[in-house]
Design a protein around this motif. Structure first.
Motif, PDB file in Angstrom:
ATOM      1  N   LEU A 237       0.781  -1.226  -0.106  1.00 51.32           N
ATOM      2  CA  LEU A 237       0.061   0.098   0.093  1.00 51.32           C
ATOM      3  C   LEU A 237       0.695   1.276   0.055  1.00 51.32           C
ATOM      4  N   VAL A 238       2.131   1.085   0.776  1.00 54.03           N
ATOM      5  CA  VAL A 238       2.836   2.245   0.865  1.00 54.03           C
ATOM      6  C   VAL A 238       3.578   2.692  -0.602  1.00 54.03           C
ATOM      7  N   LEU A 239       3.815   1.446  -1.379  1.00 45.90           N
ATOM      8  CA  LEU A 239       4.384   1.570  -2.658  1.00 45.90           C
ATOM      9  C   LEU A 239       3.550   2.297  -3.648  1.00 45.90           C
ATOM     10  N   VAL A 240       2.298   1.760  -3.600  1.00 47.22           N
ATOM     11  CA  VAL A 240       1.327   2.434  -4.320  1.00 47.22           C
ATOM     12  C   VAL A 240       0.937   3.886  -4.297  1.00 47.22           C
ATOM     13  N   GLY A 241       0.711   4.050  -2.798  1.00 43.87           N
ATOM     14  CA  GLY A 241       0.428   5.373  -2.370  1.00 43.87           C
ATOM     15  C   GLY A 241       1.442   6.574  -2.626  1.00 43.87           C
ATOM     16  N   ALA A 242       2.623   6.097  -2.824  1.00 44.24           N
ATOM     17  CA  ALA A 242       3.976   6.996  -2.975  1.00 44.24           C
ATOM     18  C   ALA A 242       3.710   7.860  -4.260  1.00 44.24           C
ATOM     19  N   TYR A 243       3.128   7.358  -5.256  1.00 44.30           N
ATOM     20  CA  TYR A 243       2.810   7.970  -6.617  1.00 44.30           C
ATOM     21  C   TYR A 243       1.927   9.218  -6.329  1.00 44.30           C
ATOM     22  N   ILE A 244       1.286   9.119  -5.141  1.00 42.86           N
ATOM     23  CA  ILE A 244       0.215  10.493  -4.781  1.00 42.86           C
ATOM     24  C   ILE A 244       1.010  11.225  -3.941  1.00 42.86           C
ATOM     25  N   PRO A 245       1.859  12.155  -3.991  1.00 44.01           N
ATOM     26  CA  PRO A 245       2.459  12.877  -3.052  1.00 44.01           C
ATOM     27  C   PRO A 245       1.543  13.264  -1.798  1.00 44.01           C
ATOM     28  N   TYR A 246       2.206  13.182  -0.483  1.00 41.59           N
ATOM     29  CA  TYR A 246       1.601  13.845   0.694  1.00 41.59           C
ATOM     30  C   TYR A 246       0.462  12.777   1.156  1.00 41.59           C
ATOM     31  N   LEU A 247      -0.499  13.014   0.130  1.00 36.92           N
ATOM     32  CA  LEU A 247      -1.743  12.310   0.539  1.00 36.92           C
ATOM     33  C   LEU A 247      -1.621  10.599   0.606  1.00 36.92           C
ATOM     34  N   GLY A 248      -0.961   9.966  -0.463  1.00 37.14           N
ATOM     35  CA  GLY A 248      -0.620   8.787  -0.368  1.00 37.14           C
ATOM     36  C   GLY A 248      -0.006   8.313   0.853  1.00 37.14           C
ATOM     37  N   ALA A 249       0.929   8.826   1.221  1.00 37.80           N
ATOM     38  CA  ALA A 249       1.735   8.783   2.326  1.00 37.80           C
ATOM     39  C   ALA A 249       0.937   8.686   3.686  1.00 37.80           C
ATOM     40  N   PHE A 250       0.056   9.849   3.702  1.00 36.50           N
ATOM     41  CA  PHE A 250      -0.516   9.910   4.934  1.00 36.50           C
ATOM     42  C   PHE A 250      -1.522   8.933   4.927  1.00 36.50           C
ATOM     43  N   ILE A 251      -2.258   8.328   4.052  1.00 35.22           N
ATOM     44  CA  ILE A 251      -3.238   7.289   4.041  1.00 35.22           C
ATOM     45  C   ILE A 251      -2.616   6.036   4.442  1.00 35.22           C
ATOM     46  N   SER A 252      -1.794   5.792   3.890  1.00 33.81           N
ATOM     47  CA  SER A 252      -0.951   4.433   3.934  1.00 33.81           C
ATOM     48  C   SER A 252      -0.161   4.322   5.254  1.00 33.81           C
ATOM     49  N   GLY A 253       0.270   5.437   5.865  1.00 36.31           N
ATOM     50  CA  GLY A 253       0.933   5.470   7.124  1.00 36.31           C
ATOM     51  C   GLY A 253      -0.252   5.355   8.192  1.00 36.31           C
ATOM     52  N   ALA A 254      -1.529   6.045   7.911  1.00 43.45           N
ATOM     53  CA  ALA A 254      -2.678   5.935   8.927  1.00 43.45           C
ATOM     54  C   ALA A 254      -3.113   4.408   8.910  1.00 43.45           C
ATOM     55  N   VAL A 255      -3.272   3.925   7.915  1.00 35.70           N
ATOM     56  CA  VAL A 255      -3.648   2.431   8.019  1.00 35.70           C
ATOM     57  C   VAL A 255      -2.716   1.642   8.663  1.00 35.70           C
ATOM     58  N   ALA A 256      -1.465   1.830   8.566  1.00 35.68           N
ATOM     59  CA  ALA A 256      -0.366   1.067   9.336  1.00 35.68           C
ATOM     60  C   ALA A 256      -0.546   1.351  10.736  1.00 35.68           C
ATOM     61  N   VAL A 257      -0.829   2.570  11.160  1.00 37.45           N
ATOM     62  CA  VAL A 257      -0.809   2.917  12.630  1.00 37.45           C
ATOM     63  C   VAL A 257      -2.219   2.226  13.072  1.00 37.45           C
ATOM     64  N   LEU A 258      -3.148   2.349  12.428  1.00 38.96           N
ATOM     65  CA  LEU A 258      -4.510   1.770  12.856  1.00 38.96           C
ATOM     66  C   LEU A 258      -4.281   0.464  13.227  1.00 38.96           C
ATOM     67  N   VAL A 259      -3.791  -0.414  12.233  1.00 37.68           N
ATOM     68  CA  VAL A 259      -3.638  -1.968  12.343  1.00 37.68           C
ATOM     69  C   VAL A 259      -2.883  -2.134  13.418  1.00 37.68           C
ATOM     70  N   ALA A 260      -1.690  -1.576  13.762  1.00 36.68           N
ATOM     71  CA  ALA A 260      -0.663  -1.716  14.824  1.00 36.68           C
ATOM     72  C   ALA A 260      -1.605  -1.575  16.107  1.00 36.68           C
TER      73      ALA A 260
END
Length: 371
Positions: A237-260
Protein backbone atom coordinates in the motif's frame (compact mmCIF):
# COMPACT_ATOMS: atom_id res chain seq x y z
CA UNK A 1 -10.79 53.15 -23.46
CA UNK A 2 -8.66 56.30 -23.81
CA UNK A 3 -10.65 57.84 -20.96
CA UNK A 4 -9.47 55.14 -18.57
CA UNK A 5 -6.16 55.45 -16.73
CA UNK A 6 -3.23 53.40 -17.95
CA UNK A 7 -3.41 51.10 -14.89
CA UNK A 8 -7.10 50.38 -15.55
CA UNK A 9 -6.39 49.51 -19.20
CA UNK A 10 -3.63 47.12 -18.13
CA UNK A 11 -5.93 45.48 -15.59
CA UNK A 12 -8.64 45.07 -18.25
CA UNK A 13 -6.15 43.54 -20.65
CA UNK A 14 -4.93 41.05 -18.03
CA UNK A 15 -8.53 40.15 -17.14
CA UNK A 16 -9.27 39.47 -20.79
CA UNK A 17 -6.19 37.26 -21.09
CA UNK A 18 -7.08 35.34 -17.92
CA UNK A 19 -10.68 34.81 -19.06
CA UNK A 20 -9.52 33.66 -22.49
CA UNK A 21 -7.00 31.23 -20.97
CA UNK A 22 -9.60 29.92 -18.52
CA UNK A 23 -12.09 29.39 -21.34
CA UNK A 24 -9.57 27.54 -23.48
CA UNK A 25 -8.55 25.41 -20.48
CA UNK A 26 -12.14 24.54 -19.67
CA UNK A 27 -12.87 23.55 -23.27
CA UNK A 28 -9.72 21.41 -23.29
CA UNK A 29 -10.81 19.65 -20.08
CA UNK A 30 -14.29 19.00 -21.47
CA UNK A 31 -12.85 17.60 -24.70
CA UNK A 32 -10.45 15.39 -22.78
CA UNK A 33 -13.38 14.09 -20.74
CA UNK A 34 -15.38 13.32 -23.87
CA UNK A 35 -12.43 11.55 -25.51
CA UNK A 36 -10.97 10.04 -22.34
CA UNK A 37 -10.62 6.58 -23.88
CA UNK A 38 -8.10 8.08 -26.29
CA UNK A 39 -6.57 10.80 -24.11
CA UNK A 40 -5.89 8.65 -21.02
CA UNK A 41 -3.85 6.00 -22.91
CA UNK A 42 -1.76 8.77 -24.50
CA UNK A 43 -0.99 10.34 -21.11
CA UNK A 44 -0.21 6.96 -19.54
CA UNK A 45 1.98 6.09 -22.52
CA UNK A 46 3.92 9.33 -22.08
CA UNK A 47 4.50 8.49 -18.41
CA UNK A 48 5.58 4.97 -19.37
CA UNK A 49 7.88 6.30 -22.09
CA UNK A 50 9.45 8.71 -19.63
CA UNK A 51 10.07 5.88 -17.16
CA UNK A 52 11.34 3.34 -19.71
CA UNK A 53 13.32 5.71 -21.91
CA UNK A 54 16.71 5.03 -20.26
CA UNK A 55 16.38 1.25 -20.75
CA UNK A 56 15.40 1.70 -24.39
CA UNK A 57 18.29 4.06 -25.07
CA UNK A 58 20.76 1.61 -23.52
CA UNK A 59 19.51 -1.15 -25.80
CA UNK A 60 19.82 1.12 -28.84
CA UNK A 61 23.30 2.15 -27.71
CA UNK A 62 24.48 -1.48 -27.87
CA UNK A 63 23.29 -1.67 -31.51
CA UNK A 64 19.93 -3.36 -30.92
CA UNK A 65 17.36 -2.64 -33.63
CA UNK A 66 14.96 0.13 -32.57
CA UNK A 67 11.83 -1.96 -33.08
CA UNK A 68 13.34 -4.90 -31.23
CA UNK A 69 14.57 -2.62 -28.43
CA UNK A 70 11.10 -1.09 -28.04
CA UNK A 71 9.51 -4.54 -28.05
CA UNK A 72 11.94 -5.89 -25.46
CA UNK A 73 11.31 -2.84 -23.28
CA UNK A 74 7.54 -3.35 -23.45
CA UNK A 75 7.92 -7.06 -22.69
CA UNK A 76 10.16 -6.20 -19.73
CA UNK A 77 7.63 -3.74 -18.33
CA UNK A 78 4.80 -6.29 -18.74
CA UNK A 79 6.85 -8.91 -16.88
CA UNK A 80 7.91 -6.51 -14.12
CA UNK A 81 4.48 -4.90 -13.67
CA UNK A 82 2.70 -8.24 -13.92
CA UNK A 83 5.05 -9.78 -11.38
CA UNK A 84 4.71 -6.80 -9.06
CA UNK A 85 0.91 -6.87 -9.32
CA UNK A 86 0.93 -10.60 -8.61
CA UNK A 87 3.14 -10.15 -5.54
CA UNK A 88 1.05 -7.25 -4.25
CA UNK A 89 -2.27 -9.02 -4.85
CA UNK A 90 -0.97 -12.25 -3.30
CA UNK A 91 0.31 -10.35 -0.29
CA UNK A 92 -2.98 -8.49 0.11
CA UNK A 93 -4.94 -11.73 -0.20
CA UNK A 94 -2.75 -13.47 2.37
CA UNK A 95 -2.80 -10.59 4.84
CA UNK A 96 -6.07 -8.93 3.90
CA UNK A 97 -8.07 -10.83 6.52
CA UNK A 98 -5.61 -9.80 9.22
CA UNK A 99 -5.77 -6.15 8.15
CA UNK A 100 -9.58 -6.15 8.02
CA UNK A 101 -9.83 -7.89 11.39
CA UNK A 102 -7.41 -5.41 12.91
CA UNK A 103 -9.35 -2.46 11.53
CA UNK A 104 -12.58 -3.95 12.88
CA UNK A 105 -10.96 -4.35 16.27
CA UNK A 106 -9.78 -0.75 16.14
CA UNK A 107 -13.29 0.40 15.25
CA UNK A 108 -14.68 -1.67 18.12
CA UNK A 109 -12.21 -0.12 20.56
CA UNK A 110 -13.11 3.37 19.38
CA UNK A 111 -16.81 2.56 19.67
CA UNK A 112 -16.35 1.25 23.22
CA UNK A 113 -14.50 4.36 24.33
CA UNK A 114 -16.48 6.99 22.43
CA UNK A 115 -19.72 5.25 21.62
CA UNK A 116 -22.95 6.87 22.74
CA UNK A 117 -26.51 5.55 22.59
CA UNK A 118 -27.30 4.19 19.15
CA UNK A 119 -23.68 4.10 17.98
CA UNK A 120 -22.70 0.55 18.94
CA UNK A 121 -21.43 -1.86 16.34
CA UNK A 122 -24.67 -3.84 16.50
CA UNK A 123 -26.65 -0.71 15.60
CA UNK A 124 -24.23 0.05 12.77
CA UNK A 125 -24.53 -3.51 11.49
CA UNK A 126 -28.34 -3.40 11.52
CA UNK A 127 -28.35 -0.03 9.81
CA UNK A 128 -25.97 -1.37 7.20
CA UNK A 129 -28.33 -4.27 6.50
CA UNK A 130 -31.23 -1.86 6.05
CA UNK A 131 -29.17 0.27 3.68
CA UNK A 132 -28.12 -2.77 1.67
CA UNK A 133 -31.74 -3.92 1.39
CA UNK A 134 -32.86 -0.43 0.38
CA UNK A 135 -30.21 0.13 -2.26
CA UNK A 136 -29.80 -3.41 -3.52
CA UNK A 137 -30.96 -2.52 -7.02
CA UNK A 138 -28.55 0.37 -7.18
CA UNK A 139 -25.73 -1.90 -6.06
CA UNK A 140 -26.57 -4.41 -8.80
CA UNK A 141 -26.51 -1.70 -11.45
CA UNK A 142 -23.23 -0.44 -10.05
CA UNK A 143 -21.76 -3.93 -10.37
CA UNK A 144 -22.75 -4.01 -14.03
CA UNK A 145 -21.28 -0.58 -14.65
CA UNK A 146 -18.20 -1.64 -12.71
CA UNK A 147 -17.69 -4.59 -15.07
CA UNK A 148 -17.88 -2.24 -18.04
CA UNK A 149 -15.39 0.11 -16.37
CA UNK A 150 -12.99 -2.81 -15.83
CA UNK A 151 -13.28 -3.76 -19.50
CA UNK A 152 -12.69 -0.18 -20.56
CA UNK A 153 -9.67 0.06 -18.25
CA UNK A 154 -8.14 -3.10 -19.70
CA UNK A 155 -8.65 -1.79 -23.24
CA UNK A 156 -7.01 1.53 -22.33
CA UNK A 157 -4.09 -0.28 -20.67
CA UNK A 158 -3.48 -2.37 -23.80
CA UNK A 159 -3.69 0.73 -25.99
CA UNK A 160 -1.28 2.57 -23.68
CA UNK A 161 1.22 -0.31 -23.94
CA UNK A 162 1.05 -0.23 -27.73
CA UNK A 163 1.54 3.52 -27.70
CA UNK A 164 4.59 3.10 -25.44
CA UNK A 165 6.07 0.81 -28.11
CA UNK A 166 5.52 3.36 -30.88
CA UNK A 167 6.65 6.31 -28.76
CA UNK A 168 9.89 4.52 -27.91
CA UNK A 169 10.57 3.25 -31.41
CA UNK A 170 9.94 6.60 -33.10
CA UNK A 171 11.38 8.82 -30.39
CA UNK A 172 14.31 9.83 -32.61
CA UNK A 173 11.86 11.45 -35.02
CA UNK A 174 10.14 13.65 -32.46
CA UNK A 175 12.60 16.53 -32.62
CA UNK A 176 12.45 16.71 -36.41
CA UNK A 177 8.65 16.56 -36.40
CA UNK A 178 8.40 19.37 -33.85
CA UNK A 179 10.80 21.56 -35.81
CA UNK A 180 8.87 21.00 -39.03
CA UNK A 181 5.56 21.95 -37.39
CA UNK A 182 6.91 24.98 -35.50
CA UNK A 183 6.21 28.46 -36.91
CA UNK A 184 9.06 30.21 -38.71
CA UNK A 185 11.87 31.25 -36.39
CA UNK A 186 10.56 29.36 -33.33
CA UNK A 187 11.87 25.85 -34.03
CA UNK A 188 14.63 26.05 -31.42
CA UNK A 189 12.29 27.38 -28.73
CA UNK A 190 9.60 24.77 -29.48
CA UNK A 191 12.13 21.95 -29.33
CA UNK A 192 13.63 23.30 -26.11
CA UNK A 193 10.19 23.59 -24.50
CA UNK A 194 9.25 20.05 -25.53
CA UNK A 195 12.52 18.67 -24.19
CA UNK A 196 12.14 20.49 -20.89
CA UNK A 197 8.55 19.26 -20.45
CA UNK A 198 9.55 15.68 -21.16
CA UNK A 199 12.54 15.93 -18.83
CA UNK A 200 10.23 17.12 -16.06
CA UNK A 201 7.93 14.11 -16.50
CA UNK A 202 10.88 11.72 -16.88
CA UNK A 203 12.59 12.97 -13.74
CA UNK A 204 9.38 12.78 -11.74
CA UNK A 205 8.60 9.21 -12.80
CA UNK A 206 12.07 7.82 -12.21
CA UNK A 207 12.58 9.68 -8.94
CA UNK A 208 9.14 8.78 -7.59
CA UNK A 209 9.57 5.11 -8.46
CA UNK A 210 12.93 4.88 -6.69
CA UNK A 211 11.65 6.78 -3.66
CA UNK A 212 8.53 4.58 -3.54
CA UNK A 213 10.65 1.42 -3.49
CA UNK A 214 12.86 2.77 -0.70
CA UNK A 215 9.87 3.93 1.37
CA UNK A 216 8.02 0.65 0.96
CA UNK A 217 11.13 -1.38 1.87
CA UNK A 218 11.93 0.66 4.98
CA UNK A 219 8.35 0.67 6.29
CA UNK A 220 7.88 -3.04 5.57
CA UNK A 221 11.09 -3.89 7.45
CA UNK A 222 9.96 -1.73 10.38
CA UNK A 223 6.54 -3.38 10.48
CA UNK A 224 8.09 -6.85 10.33
CA UNK A 225 10.44 -6.02 13.21
CA UNK A 226 7.49 -4.75 15.25
CA UNK A 227 5.49 -7.88 14.29
CA UNK A 228 2.57 -5.92 12.87
CA UNK A 229 0.17 -8.23 10.99
CA UNK A 230 -0.13 -7.67 7.27
CA UNK A 231 3.27 -5.97 7.02
CA UNK A 232 3.83 -7.01 3.39
CA UNK A 233 0.37 -5.83 2.34
CA UNK A 234 0.85 -2.53 4.14
CA UNK A 235 4.21 -2.14 2.42
CA UNK A 236 2.51 -2.71 -0.92
CA UNK A 237 0.00 0.00 0.00
CA UNK A 238 2.90 2.36 0.74
CA UNK A 239 4.44 1.54 -2.66
CA UNK A 240 1.24 2.36 -4.52
CA UNK A 241 0.43 5.42 -2.43
CA UNK A 242 3.87 6.95 -3.04
CA UNK A 243 2.76 7.96 -6.55
CA UNK A 244 0.29 10.38 -4.93
CA UNK A 245 2.62 12.75 -3.05
CA UNK A 246 1.80 13.59 0.60
CA UNK A 247 -1.78 12.27 0.47
CA UNK A 248 -0.76 8.70 -0.39
CA UNK A 249 1.87 8.61 2.36
CA UNK A 250 -0.63 9.97 4.88
CA UNK A 251 -3.30 7.38 4.04
CA UNK A 252 -0.95 4.39 3.98
CA UNK A 253 0.76 5.51 7.20
CA UNK A 254 -2.59 6.02 8.93
CA UNK A 255 -3.72 2.51 7.97
CA UNK A 256 -0.48 1.02 9.30
CA UNK A 257 -0.85 2.85 12.62
CA UNK A 258 -4.49 1.73 12.96
CA UNK A 259 -3.59 -1.90 12.29
CA UNK A 260 -0.78 -1.74 14.87
CA UNK A 261 -3.08 -0.07 17.40
CA UNK A 262 -5.73 -2.76 17.01
CA UNK A 263 -3.46 -5.79 17.06
CA UNK A 264 -0.38 -4.78 19.07
CA UNK A 265 -1.57 -2.03 21.35
CA UNK A 266 -0.91 1.64 21.92
CA UNK A 267 2.87 1.39 22.46
CA UNK A 268 3.52 -0.54 19.25
CA UNK A 269 1.24 1.88 17.39
CA UNK A 270 3.43 4.74 18.60
CA UNK A 271 6.52 2.88 17.36
CA UNK A 272 4.84 2.37 13.96
CA UNK A 273 4.00 6.06 13.86
CA UNK A 274 7.64 6.81 14.61
CA UNK A 275 8.78 4.53 11.77
CA UNK A 276 6.38 6.16 9.30
CA UNK A 277 7.39 9.68 10.36
CA UNK A 278 11.10 8.77 10.22
CA UNK A 279 10.73 7.39 6.69
CA UNK A 280 8.84 10.50 5.58
CA UNK A 281 11.52 12.74 7.11
CA UNK A 282 14.17 10.69 5.32
CA UNK A 283 12.25 11.09 2.09
CA UNK A 284 11.68 14.81 2.44
CA UNK A 285 15.15 15.83 3.63
CA UNK A 286 17.45 13.24 2.02
CA UNK A 287 15.84 11.24 -0.79
CA UNK A 288 13.95 14.05 -2.48
CA UNK A 289 16.95 16.45 -2.66
CA UNK A 290 19.34 13.67 -3.76
CA UNK A 291 17.15 11.82 -6.27
CA UNK A 292 15.00 14.59 -7.71
CA UNK A 293 17.46 17.46 -7.47
CA UNK A 294 17.69 17.65 -11.28
CA UNK A 295 13.95 17.77 -11.89
CA UNK A 296 11.39 20.54 -11.61
CA UNK A 297 10.87 21.38 -7.92
CA UNK A 298 7.43 22.42 -6.70
CA UNK A 299 6.32 23.82 -3.38
CA UNK A 300 4.26 21.37 -1.25
CA UNK A 301 1.31 23.78 -1.32
CA UNK A 302 1.36 23.71 -5.13
CA UNK A 303 1.48 19.90 -5.09
CA UNK A 304 -1.50 19.66 -2.73
CA UNK A 305 -3.56 22.11 -4.80
CA UNK A 306 -2.61 20.22 -7.96
CA UNK A 307 -3.68 16.89 -6.47
CA UNK A 308 -6.97 18.38 -5.29
CA UNK A 309 -7.68 19.85 -8.71
CA UNK A 310 -6.79 16.57 -10.42
CA UNK A 311 -9.09 14.62 -8.09
CA UNK A 312 -11.97 17.01 -8.77
CA UNK A 313 -11.49 16.66 -12.53
CA UNK A 314 -10.69 12.96 -13.00
CA UNK A 315 -10.78 11.21 -9.62
CA UNK A 316 -7.93 8.83 -8.76
CA UNK A 317 -6.54 9.00 -12.29
CA UNK A 318 -6.44 12.77 -12.04
CA UNK A 319 -4.54 12.52 -8.76
CA UNK A 320 -1.96 10.27 -10.41
CA UNK A 321 -1.53 12.45 -13.49
CA UNK A 322 -1.76 15.86 -11.84
CA UNK A 323 1.77 16.12 -10.43
CA UNK A 324 3.75 14.89 -13.49
CA UNK A 325 1.71 17.12 -15.79
CA UNK A 326 2.28 20.06 -13.48
CA UNK A 327 6.00 19.24 -13.43
CA UNK A 328 5.96 19.37 -17.22
CA UNK A 329 4.12 22.72 -17.12
CA UNK A 330 6.69 24.14 -14.68
CA UNK A 331 9.45 22.96 -16.98
CA UNK A 332 7.81 24.68 -19.94
CA UNK A 333 7.44 27.94 -18.03
CA UNK A 334 11.07 27.79 -16.91
CA UNK A 335 12.28 27.17 -20.46
CA UNK A 336 10.12 29.95 -21.90
CA UNK A 337 11.37 32.39 -19.29
CA UNK A 338 14.97 31.43 -20.05
CA UNK A 339 14.48 31.56 -23.80
CA UNK A 340 12.75 34.93 -23.94
CA UNK A 341 15.19 36.39 -21.46
CA UNK A 342 17.86 35.84 -24.11
CA UNK A 343 15.87 38.07 -26.46
CA UNK A 344 16.79 41.16 -24.47
CA UNK A 345 17.85 44.19 -26.53
CA UNK A 346 21.42 43.87 -27.71
CA UNK A 347 21.38 40.08 -28.06
CA UNK A 348 23.03 39.32 -31.43
CA UNK A 349 21.14 37.38 -34.06
CA UNK A 350 18.36 34.87 -33.56
CA UNK A 351 18.17 33.56 -29.97
CA UNK A 352 19.39 30.04 -29.60
CA UNK A 353 17.43 27.69 -27.34
CA UNK A 354 19.53 26.86 -24.28
CA UNK A 355 20.53 23.30 -23.66
CA UNK A 356 19.72 21.92 -27.12
CA UNK A 357 22.53 20.00 -28.82
CA UNK A 358 23.25 20.54 -32.48
CA UNK A 359 22.22 16.97 -33.36
CA UNK A 360 18.92 16.23 -31.61
CA UNK A 361 18.92 12.91 -29.81
CA UNK A 362 16.27 11.12 -27.83
CA UNK A 363 13.40 13.16 -26.35
CA UNK A 364 14.51 12.40 -22.81
CA UNK A 365 18.19 13.28 -23.33
CA UNK A 366 19.69 15.49 -20.68
CA UNK A 367 20.44 19.04 -21.67
CA UNK A 368 23.12 21.44 -20.60
CA UNK A 369 20.55 23.64 -18.96
CA UNK A 370 20.13 21.06 -16.19
CA UNK A 371 23.63 21.63 -14.89
Amino acid sequence: MQLLPDAARRLAAWCAVILLAAGVGWVAIVLCGEFRTAVVPVLLALLGTALLGPLYRRLVKVKVNRSLAAGLTCVAVVVVVGGAVYIVVAALIDTGDQIVASLKQAAKSVAEHLGAAGTSLDDLASNSKDLLAKFGGTAASNVISGVSIVGESIAMAVLALLLVFFFLRDSHRVAGALRSLAPRGTADVVEAVARRAFEGVEGFMRGTTLIALIDAFCITVGLLILRVPGAVGLGALVLVGAYIPYLGAFISGAVAVLVALADRGFVIALWVLGVVVAVQVLEGHVLQPMIQSRTVQMHPAVVMLTITAGASVAGILGMLLAVPLTAAAFGVLHELRTSYASEAPGAPGEPQAPGIPEAPGEPGASSASDS
